[in-house]
Design an enzyme around this catalytic site. Structure first.
Site, PDB file in Angstrom:
ATOM      1  N   HIS A  72       8.433   1.211   5.597  1.00  0.00           N
ATOM      2  CA  HIS A  72       7.935   0.757   6.643  1.00  0.00           C
ATOM      3  C   HIS A  72       7.838  -0.575   7.264  1.00  0.00           C
ATOM      4  O   HIS A  72       7.966  -1.701   6.436  1.00  0.00           O
ATOM      5  CB  HIS A  72       6.249   1.163   6.621  1.00  0.00           C
ATOM      6  N   ASP A  74       5.553  -2.194   9.369  1.00  0.00           N
ATOM      7  CA  ASP A  74       4.186  -2.885   9.326  1.00  0.00           C
ATOM      8  C   ASP A  74       3.747  -3.571   8.198  1.00  0.00           C
ATOM      9  O   ASP A  74       4.148  -3.549   7.133  1.00  0.00           O
ATOM     10  CB  ASP A  74       3.256  -1.839  10.159  1.00  0.00           C
ATOM     11  N   GLU A 129       2.141   2.375   8.475  1.00  0.00           N
ATOM     12  CA  GLU A 129       1.938   3.086   7.437  1.00  0.00           C
ATOM     13  C   GLU A 129       0.788   2.414   6.729  1.00  0.00           C
ATOM     14  O   GLU A 129      -0.177   3.181   6.033  1.00  0.00           O
ATOM     15  CB  GLU A 129       3.024   2.651   6.357  1.00  0.00           C
ATOM     16  N   GLU A 130       0.187   1.159   7.130  1.00  0.00           N
ATOM     17  CA  GLU A 130      -0.993   0.317   6.544  1.00  0.00           C
ATOM     18  C   GLU A 130      -2.194   1.079   7.198  1.00  0.00           C
ATOM     19  O   GLU A 130      -3.214   0.373   6.777  1.00  0.00           O
ATOM     20  CB  GLU A 130      -0.538  -0.941   6.707  1.00  0.00           C
ATOM     21  N   GLU A 158       9.194   0.907  -1.490  1.00  0.00           N
ATOM     22  CA  GLU A 158       7.713   0.347  -1.539  1.00  0.00           C
ATOM     23  C   GLU A 158       7.660  -0.688  -2.648  1.00  0.00           C
ATOM     24  O   GLU A 158       8.339  -0.614  -3.777  1.00  0.00           O
ATOM     25  CB  GLU A 158       6.604   1.332  -1.912  1.00  0.00           C
ATOM     26  N   HIS A 332      -0.935  -7.343   0.259  1.00  0.00           N
ATOM     27  CA  HIS A 332      -2.088  -7.242   1.076  1.00  0.00           C
ATOM     28  C   HIS A 332      -3.008  -8.667   0.738  1.00  0.00           C
ATOM     29  O   HIS A 332      -3.884  -8.988   1.346  1.00  0.00           O
ATOM     30  CB  HIS A 332      -3.247  -6.493   1.018  1.00  0.00           C
TER      31      HIS A 332
END
Length: 355
Positions: A72, A74, A129-130, A158, A332
């Site tokens: 992904h 994002d 995706e987030e 990932e 994150h």
């Protein structure tokens, strides 16, 4: 903003820095998707398609097997961690370095440097995706263009700290609700306190013993936890409503229906409202393509502690694993970073597998 240009002649670590320096918070991926599309369209050995801010590129060599590499574009919101920064110890810092622009960089480098891989390859770069599943670009592609995702095996890049992680947990959120009767807090005996009624819910969670479930040789740890409590109107009012939001992470051999039945059993006597659910994915490590992948990388598979989009590939009938250079524990965080050596190692291992 001037359209950024990606230089795929640089190694995967340098490409990671390029990607990180193009902000792409969820639903704001257009500039990065444009750059990825332009870089891929410059490669004559690839067929390139786009849907929204998702880009899909494919080789069409007539190989006996097709594999899908997906990642992904994002990131979560920026936390004062842009632009990227490379320190003297070979650590690249910045938003998305671990989750998962280092994995995307590896995909791009493979797309650029392997014009004739030993398997046909589909490279998938998707958006959103987030955030909530309704925005997920891979889900949209599966609904609109399932043929774009067709393959014998898939690798989701990932962050897995350089490990092969099989399958993933299912995830479910419910609201366990209590009701009471409002009253002035000076005359509390005239009301019923809904927040107080939630105490047994928390007691059941504190006493809950989660399962450890073996599935295809991997052990998945489950979890049932309160993640949010809502209730109350004012500091002088007895509340008449309270809701405890509970997140259940369940082993992939349990269906969503079975998971919900289990949660309702745990909270028998309470109103349980399902708010969100996604199935897990079985490891699928016995599939010949998965066996070949694990053997080629020389790594011992581990279970995925979390939910990823391997579940979507599993639903499409495509066995999938997680493998990426980032460390999931850093995802994150304000201190998000990735080791240059880990990115280069992932690029080397996947190039060897496809060569």
């Amino acid at each position: 903003m001037e359209q950024p240009v990606l230089d795929l002649s640089q190694d995967a670590a340098a490409v990671t820095a390029q990607l990180v320096d193009i902000p792409s918070v969820s639903l704001e991926e257009k500039h990065l998707a444009d750059a990825v599309e332009a870089a891929l369209r410059a490669l004559p050995h690839l067929t390139v398609d786009r849907d929204g801010d998702s880009v899909v590129a494919r080789t069409n060599l007539g190989r006996a097997e097709r594999v899908v590499l997906a990642g992904h574009l994002d990131t979560v919101p920026i936390a004062d961690n842009l632009p990227s920064r490379l320190d003297a110890d070979g650590i690249l810092w910045g938003c998305g370095t671990s989750d998962m622009k280092s994995g995307v960089a590896v995909q791009l480098r493979l797309a650029a440097t392997l014009p004739a891989p030993n398997r046909d390859v589909t490279y998938v770069f998707y958006d959103a995706e987030e955030i909530a599943a309704e925005f997920n670009g891979l889900k949209r592609l599966a609904e609109r263009h399932p043929d774009w995702l067709a393959g014998d095996f898939a690798v989701l890049l990932e962050p897995s700290d350089g490990k092969v992680e099989g399958g993933c947990q299912g995830t479910m959120r419910v609201r366990v609700e209590t009701k009471g009767r409002r009253a002035h807090s000076a005359r509390a005996w005239l009301g019923e306190n809904a927040i107080h009624k939630a105490a047994p819910i928390l007691a059941r969670l504190a006493a809950y013993e989660p399962r450890q479930v073996p599935v295809d040789g991997l052990t998945y740890r489950e979890g049932l936890n309160a993640v949010l409590i809502e209730g109350g109107h004012a500091t002088n009012v007895i509340p008449d409503f309270c809701a405890v939001t509970v997140n259940y992470r369940f082993a992939p051999n349990r269906s969503e229906e079975e998971a919900l039945a289990h949660v309702r059993e745990v909270f028998d006597g309470y109103d349980v409202v399902l708010t969100d659910s996604a199935p897990g994915a079985l490891p699928g490590l016995s599939h010949p393509s998965a066996v070949a992948f694990v053997d080629a990388l020389g790594l011992e598979p581990a279970p995925k502690d979390g939910w990823t989009d391997v579940a979507l590939f599993s639903a499409l009938g495509v066995p999938a694993v997680n493998y990426g250079p980032g460390d999931p524990k850093l995802a994150h965080t304000r201190e998000e970073h990735v080791a240059v050596a880990a990115v280069l190692e992932a690029e080397e291992k996947l190039k060897a597998w496809l060569s």
